[in-house]
Design an enzyme around this catalytic site. Structure first.
Site, PDB file in Angstrom:
ATOM      1  N   ASP A   1       1.332  -1.036  -0.113  1.00  0.00           N
ATOM      2  CA  ASP A   1      -0.086   0.119   0.076  1.00  0.00           C
ATOM      3  C   ASP A   1       0.912   1.252   0.034  1.00  0.00           C
ATOM      4  O   ASP A   1       0.495   1.994  -1.128  1.00  0.00           O
ATOM      5  CB  ASP A   1      -0.936  -0.178   1.370  1.00  0.00           C
ATOM      6  CG  ASP A   1       0.036  -0.140   2.393  1.00  0.00           C
ATOM      7  OD1 ASP A   1       0.884  -0.406   2.643  1.00  0.00           O
ATOM      8  OD2 ASP A   1      -1.105  -0.276   3.481  1.00  0.00           O
TER       9      ASP A   1
ATOM     10  N   ASP B   1       7.077   3.943   3.254  1.00  0.00           N
ATOM     11  CA  ASP B   1       7.140   5.202   4.110  1.00  0.00           C
ATOM     12  C   ASP B   1       8.328   5.381   4.813  1.00  0.00           C
ATOM     13  O   ASP B   1       9.425   6.126   4.016  1.00  0.00           O
ATOM     14  CB  ASP B   1       6.273   5.011   5.208  1.00  0.00           C
ATOM     15  CG  ASP B   1       5.830   5.924   6.496  1.00  0.00           C
ATOM     16  OD1 ASP B   1       6.843   7.294   5.207  1.00  0.00           O
ATOM     17  OD2 ASP B   1       5.553   5.823   7.549  1.00  0.00           O
TER      18      ASP B   1
ATOM     19  N   PHE C   1       0.273  11.666   6.692  1.00  0.00           N
ATOM     20  CA  PHE C   1      -0.388  10.370   7.251  1.00  0.00           C
ATOM     21  C   PHE C   1      -2.111   9.960   6.528  1.00  0.00           C
ATOM     22  O   PHE C   1      -3.021  11.395   6.566  1.00  0.00           O
ATOM     23  CB  PHE C   1      -0.984  10.101   7.891  1.00  0.00           C
ATOM     24  CG  PHE C   1      -1.118   8.975   8.970  1.00  0.00           C
ATOM     25  CD1 PHE C   1      -0.120   8.017   9.300  1.00  0.00           C
ATOM     26  CD2 PHE C   1      -2.686   7.911   8.682  1.00  0.00           C
ATOM     27  CE1 PHE C   1      -0.088   6.878   9.865  1.00  0.00           C
ATOM     28  CE2 PHE C   1      -2.645   6.719   9.305  1.00  0.00           C
ATOM     29  CZ  PHE C   1      -1.693   5.943   9.614  1.00  0.00           C
TER      30      PHE C   1
HETATM   31  P1  IMP Z   1       8.030   1.527   6.567  1.00  0.00           P
HETATM   32  O1  IMP Z   1       8.092   0.212   7.527  1.00  0.00           O
HETATM   33  O2  IMP Z   1       7.522   2.796   7.238  1.00  0.00           O
HETATM   34  O3  IMP Z   1       7.631   2.121   5.663  1.00  0.00           O
HETATM   35  O4  IMP Z   1       6.143   1.854   6.756  1.00  0.00           O
HETATM   36  C1  IMP Z   1       5.278   0.396   6.722  1.00  0.00           C
HETATM   37  C2  IMP Z   1       3.834   0.013   6.131  1.00  0.00           C
HETATM   38  O5  IMP Z   1       3.607   1.851   7.298  1.00  0.00           O
HETATM   39  C3  IMP Z   1       3.434   0.365   5.344  1.00  0.00           C
HETATM   40  O6  IMP Z   1       2.659  -0.436   4.603  1.00  0.00           O
HETATM   41  C4  IMP Z   1       1.855   1.035   6.545  1.00  0.00           C
HETATM   42  O7  IMP Z   1       0.897  -0.449   6.820  1.00  0.00           O
HETATM   43  C5  IMP Z   1       2.046   1.487   7.351  1.00  0.00           C
HETATM   44  N1  IMP Z   1       2.287   3.186   6.719  1.00  0.00           N
HETATM   45  C6  IMP Z   1       2.975   4.144   6.686  1.00  0.00           C
HETATM   46  N2  IMP Z   1       2.621   5.624   6.761  1.00  0.00           N
HETATM   47  C7  IMP Z   1       0.798   5.299   6.482  1.00  0.00           C
HETATM   48  C8  IMP Z   1       0.024   6.229   6.290  1.00  0.00           C
HETATM   49  O8  IMP Z   1       0.421   7.050   5.841  1.00  0.00           O
HETATM   50  N3  IMP Z   1      -1.082   5.588   6.218  1.00  0.00           N
HETATM   51  C9  IMP Z   1      -1.325   4.829   6.481  1.00  0.00           C
HETATM   52  N4  IMP Z   1      -0.270   3.669   6.824  1.00  0.00           N
HETATM   53  C10 IMP Z   1       0.797   4.202   6.830  1.00  0.00           C
HETATM   54 MG    MG Z   2       1.012  -2.405   4.584  1.00  0.00          MG
END
Ligand code: IMP
Ligand code: MG
Length: 175
Positions: A100, A103, A152
């Site tokens: 999805d 981040d 977010f």
């Molecule tokens: P990362 O490991 O920081 O890249 O985050 C990955 C996970 O955090 C994503 O697969 C999402 O499930 C969640 N996430 C990060 N940013 C958002 C956002 O803006 N909205 C909703 N979920 C998020």
């Molecule tokens: Mg995810």
């Protein structure tokens, strides 16, 4: 007074449809004559994945993986754990991961390393959204829907504490 989240539209359903069409077109052409294994990263992928695969004109298999990154509700901590593993062997397969949002990149880079160790024939990533301003680990995204600002976002599968996944458009959650 009850907590009232403020939602501000960021990407509407028509823009999402056009992006999914474009991504499916690229994937159809790159995977022509192949039989990929599509791996969805639960839970956020499920709406996007359902729309995307119905536009793929290829023989394909689907599996899911669920990862947990411990830490505060909205932040990856850096420690990622597989909480629901794959049921399909991936050795020698053309694997396409569907996510999805990328981040910090911590979750997906953990997953890509985890999959690489299992020797797929090829490994590519399709992400609906990318928040590059927050990246801590570099992640190659082969197929990308949208670059989003450092906010977010919710809707179209993306949640905040499990809410808002059912919204058909993507919103910025302002609090
Ligand atoms: P990362 O490991 O920081 O890249 O985050 C990955 C996970 O955090 C994503 O697969 C999402 O499930 C969640 N996430 C990060 N940013 C958002 C956002 O803006 N909205 C909703 N979920 C998020
Ligand atoms: Mg995810």
């Amino acid at each position: 007074m009850a907590f009232q989240p403020q939602l501000k539209i960021l990407i509407n359903r028509d823009e999402i449809t056009r992006a999914v069409d474009r991504l499916a077109c690229e994937i159809n052409s790159d995977y022509r004559d192949r039989h990929p294994l599509v791996i969805g990263v639960l839970r956020g992928c499920f709406v996007f994945l359902a729309d995307l695969i119905r536009r793929l004109d290829l023989p394909l298999d689907i599996d899911f993986i669920r990862l947990c990154s411990y830490g505060a509700a909205r932040e990856s901590s850096g420690k990622v754990v597989v909480v629901q593993g794959l049921k399909t062997p991936i050795r020698g397969r053309d694997v396409l991961v569907v996510e999805d949002i990328v981040d910090t990149g911590i979750t997906i880079s953990f997953l890509l390393d985890y999959l690489k160790k299992r020797r797929p024939a090829s490994l590519r990533l399709c992400a609906l959204t990318d928040k590059p301003s927050r990246r801590r680990v570099p992640v190659p995204i082969d197929y990308l829907g949208f670059t989003v600002p450092d906010e977010f976002i919710v809707g179209y599968g993306l949640d905040c504490d499990q809410r808002f996944r059912n919204l058909p458009d993507i919103y910025i959650l302002e609090q």
